[in-house]
Design a protein around this motif. Structure first.
Motif, mmCIF file in Angstrom:
data_model
loop_
_atom_site.group_PDB
_atom_site.id
_atom_site.type_symbol
_atom_site.label_atom_id
_atom_site.label_comp_id
_atom_site.label_asym_id
_atom_site.label_seq_id
_atom_site.Cartn_x
_atom_site.Cartn_y
_atom_site.Cartn_z
ATOM 1 N N ALA A 136 -5.018 2.567 -7.586
ATOM 2 C CA ALA A 136 -4.206 2.415 -6.382
ATOM 3 C C ALA A 136 -4.866 3.117 -5.195
ATOM 4 O O ALA A 136 -4.890 2.584 -4.079
ATOM 5 C CB ALA A 136 -2.808 2.984 -6.626
ATOM 6 N N ALA A 137 -5.410 4.311 -5.438
ATOM 7 C CA ALA A 137 -6.077 5.051 -4.360
ATOM 8 C C ALA A 137 -7.298 4.291 -3.851
ATOM 9 O O ALA A 137 -7.557 4.240 -2.642
ATOM 10 C CB ALA A 137 -6.484 6.438 -4.859
ATOM 11 N N VAL A 138 -8.053 3.679 -4.761
ATOM 12 C CA VAL A 138 -9.224 2.901 -4.367
ATOM 13 C C VAL A 138 -8.816 1.692 -3.532
ATOM 14 O O VAL A 138 -9.439 1.374 -2.512
ATOM 15 C CB VAL A 138 -10.018 2.450 -5.611
ATOM 16 N N LEU A 139 -7.743 1.010 -3.956
ATOM 17 C CA LEU A 139 -7.269 -0.157 -3.210
ATOM 18 C C LEU A 139 -6.850 0.214 -1.794
ATOM 19 O O LEU A 139 -7.134 -0.513 -0.835
ATOM 20 C CB LEU A 139 -6.087 -0.804 -3.954
ATOM 21 N N ILE A 140 -6.179 1.354 -1.651
ATOM 22 C CA ILE A 140 -5.766 1.818 -0.323
ATOM 23 C C ILE A 140 -6.987 2.125 0.533
ATOM 24 O O ILE A 140 -7.049 1.760 1.721
ATOM 25 C CB ILE A 140 -4.853 3.061 -0.455
ATOM 26 N N ALA A 141 -7.977 2.788 -0.068
ATOM 27 C CA ALA A 141 -9.196 3.135 0.676
ATOM 28 C C ALA A 141 -9.938 1.874 1.118
ATOM 29 O O ALA A 141 -10.425 1.785 2.251
ATOM 30 C CB ALA A 141 -10.097 4.011 -0.182
ATOM 31 N N VAL A 142 -10.013 0.877 0.232
ATOM 32 C CA VAL A 142 -10.697 -0.375 0.571
ATOM 33 C C VAL A 142 -9.953 -1.103 1.684
ATOM 34 O O VAL A 142 -10.567 -1.637 2.623
ATOM 35 C CB VAL A 142 -10.815 -1.275 -0.681
ATOM 36 N N LEU A 180 0.831 -1.203 0.000
ATOM 37 C CA LEU A 180 0.000 0.000 0.000
ATOM 38 C C LEU A 180 0.866 1.254 0.000
ATOM 39 O O LEU A 180 0.565 2.233 -0.692
ATOM 40 C CB LEU A 180 -0.925 -0.005 1.216
ATOM 41 N N GLY A 181 1.959 1.229 0.785
ATOM 42 C CA GLY A 181 2.881 2.356 0.789
ATOM 43 C C GLY A 181 3.514 2.563 -0.572
ATOM 44 O O GLY A 181 3.691 3.699 -1.031
ATOM 45 N N ALA A 182 3.868 1.453 -1.240
ATOM 46 C CA ALA A 182 4.467 1.538 -2.572
ATOM 47 C C ALA A 182 3.477 2.108 -3.582
ATOM 48 O O ALA A 182 3.834 2.974 -4.393
ATOM 49 C CB ALA A 182 4.935 0.151 -3.013
ATOM 50 N N PHE A 183 2.206 1.635 -3.523
ATOM 51 C CA PHE A 183 1.193 2.121 -4.459
ATOM 52 C C PHE A 183 0.953 3.611 -4.284
ATOM 53 O O PHE A 183 0.890 4.364 -5.271
ATOM 54 C CB PHE A 183 -0.124 1.356 -4.252
ATOM 55 N N SER A 184 0.804 4.050 -3.050
ATOM 56 C CA SER A 184 0.505 5.464 -2.826
ATOM 57 C C SER A 184 1.695 6.352 -3.164
ATOM 58 O O SER A 184 1.532 7.409 -3.782
ATOM 59 C CB SER A 184 0.071 5.685 -1.375
ATOM 60 N N ALA A 185 2.911 5.919 -2.793
ATOM 61 C CA ALA A 185 4.104 6.703 -3.122
ATOM 62 C C ALA A 185 4.309 6.775 -4.631
ATOM 63 O O ALA A 185 4.652 7.831 -5.181
ATOM 64 C CB ALA A 185 5.336 6.096 -2.451
ATOM 65 N N THR A 186 4.085 5.651 -5.317
ATOM 66 C CA THR A 186 4.229 5.629 -6.767
ATOM 67 C C THR A 186 3.169 6.506 -7.423
ATOM 68 O O THR A 186 3.447 7.214 -8.401
ATOM 69 C CB THR A 186 4.109 4.185 -7.296
ATOM 70 N N GLY A 187 1.936 6.465 -6.889
ATOM 71 C CA GLY A 187 0.879 7.312 -7.428
ATOM 72 C C GLY A 187 1.222 8.791 -7.311
ATOM 73 O O GLY A 187 1.042 9.562 -8.266
ATOM 74 N N ILE A 188 1.730 9.185 -6.152
ATOM 75 C CA ILE A 188 2.127 10.586 -5.959
ATOM 76 C C ILE A 188 3.288 10.940 -6.880
ATOM 77 O O ILE A 188 3.326 12.017 -7.480
ATOM 78 C CB ILE A 188 2.504 10.827 -4.485
ATOM 79 N N LEU A 189 4.245 10.011 -7.008
ATOM 80 C CA LEU A 189 5.391 10.247 -7.897
ATOM 81 C C LEU A 189 4.916 10.493 -9.324
ATOM 82 O O LEU A 189 5.312 11.480 -9.958
ATOM 83 C CB LEU A 189 6.331 9.043 -7.855
ATOM 84 N N PHE A 190 4.068 9.605 -9.840
ATOM 85 C CA PHE A 190 3.590 9.763 -11.209
ATOM 86 C C PHE A 190 2.755 11.029 -11.359
ATOM 87 O O PHE A 190 2.812 11.695 -12.397
ATOM 88 C CB PHE A 190 2.778 8.534 -11.624
ATOM 89 N N GLY A 191 1.970 11.353 -10.329
ATOM 90 C CA GLY A 191 1.192 12.581 -10.384
ATOM 91 C C GLY A 191 2.085 13.812 -10.504
ATOM 92 O O GLY A 191 1.820 14.710 -11.318
ATOM 93 N N ILE A 192 3.163 13.839 -9.719
ATOM 94 C CA ILE A 192 4.100 14.969 -9.773
ATOM 95 C C ILE A 192 4.788 15.032 -11.132
ATOM 96 O O ILE A 192 4.904 16.101 -11.753
ATOM 97 C CB ILE A 192 5.138 14.849 -8.640
#
Length: 291
Positions: free
Chosen positions: A159-165, A119-131
């Protein structure tokens, strides 16, 4: 599965050797990083994962931090150079035998930690790609061709949905308390973000004049490659993909190739140089305690 991994590993190594040969071995050797800061970042990035895992496990298990650090360095070596998750099996049996814990207790914690790390990897990667996307620091076409960039945004949303779930059903998924899961998640999230920053720094100190979109695209390739399960030699695969990028031309190709291969070689040297003495030292301590 083992045979397939061997074939894939040989194919990846062959592809990288072929690409380096096309660039020119002499040019690659002559372009090896001269700045000492490159080697400092290699050392820091190498120990980041064992340090964070030592801190996480040391919070929940009564074991000397030095012993845990030794264990997680060897776990890193096993997972990267032997078979995926072989290092996790090693940690499971080490904790069970040395701390007199039940296999179920250790396994439940390792599963919680593994899920939280993902989950940490998904969220960090999501923020990275967003930036990278919003700042124009990544060229999507360099690694997904002409496909719609919305594919990447869709992956971030997923990824955000998976973290929320996972958070919503945390009591069902995790055996640890919500506070403990949140703490472990934040530790892993910080680790991934720190690793991203260190990776960009490692490349920048060698080639400070390179356009940032090249570093952004390279980081995206490395990040995606590291998330591929059961793929052998993921660092070699990432290097092969990077050397095939349109932005890696004749002028920068040898320097980038030298930088990537130097990092790969140093990681292998550190793996061998640390695994053997740490294993011997651990066995010596174990024999001493049992007598």
């Amino acid at each position: 599965m083992a045979a397939l991994r061997t074939v894939l590993g040989i194919a990846v190594v062959g592809l990288l050797v072929w690409q380096l040969s096309n660039i020119g071995w002499r040019e690659v050797i002559s372009e090896m990083p001269k700045t000492p800061w490159f080697y400092v970042t290699v050392a820091v990035m190498y120990v980041t994962l064992p340090i964070f895992e030592t801190g996480i496990y040391g919070t929940f298990f009564s074991a000397p931090r030095r012993a845990l650090f030794s264990v997680f360095v060897r776990k890193k070596v096993l997972n990267s150079d032997l078979v995926g998750y072989s290092g996790d099996v090693f940690v499971l049996f080490w904790l069970k035998e040395r701390l007199n814990l039940t296999e179920g207790k250790v396994l439940r914690f390792m599963v919680d930690n593994g899920i939280t790390s993902s989950l940490g990897a998904f969220s960090a990667t999501g923020i990275l790609f967003g930036i990278l996307l919003t700042t124009g620091s990544i060229r999507i076409g360099d690694f997904i061709g002409d496909n719609d960039p919305m594919l990447i945004l869709g992956a971030i949303l997923l990824a955000a949905v998976l973290i929320a779930v996972a958070y919503r059903f945390r009591r069902t998924i995790f055996s640890l308390s919500g506070k403990a899961v949140l703490g472990i998640y934040l530790a892993h999230f910080i680790r991934f973000m720190l690793n991203f920053a260190m990776q960009i720094t490692q490349w920048w100190v060698v080639l400070p004049d390179m356009p940032f979109h090249v570093w952004g695209t390279m980081l995206a390739i490395v990040t995606i490659s590291n998330r591929l399960p059961f793929v052998p030699a993921r660092d070699l695969l990432a290097a092969s993909l990077i050397l095939g990028m349109p932005g890696v031309g004749e002028s920068s190709g040898p320097a980038i190739a030298a930088m990537l291969t130097t990092r790969i070689v140093l990681d292998r040297i550190l793996n061998l140089g640390l695994f053997v003495p740490l294993s011997l030292s651990d066995r010596k301590k174990s024999d001493t305690q049992s007598t």
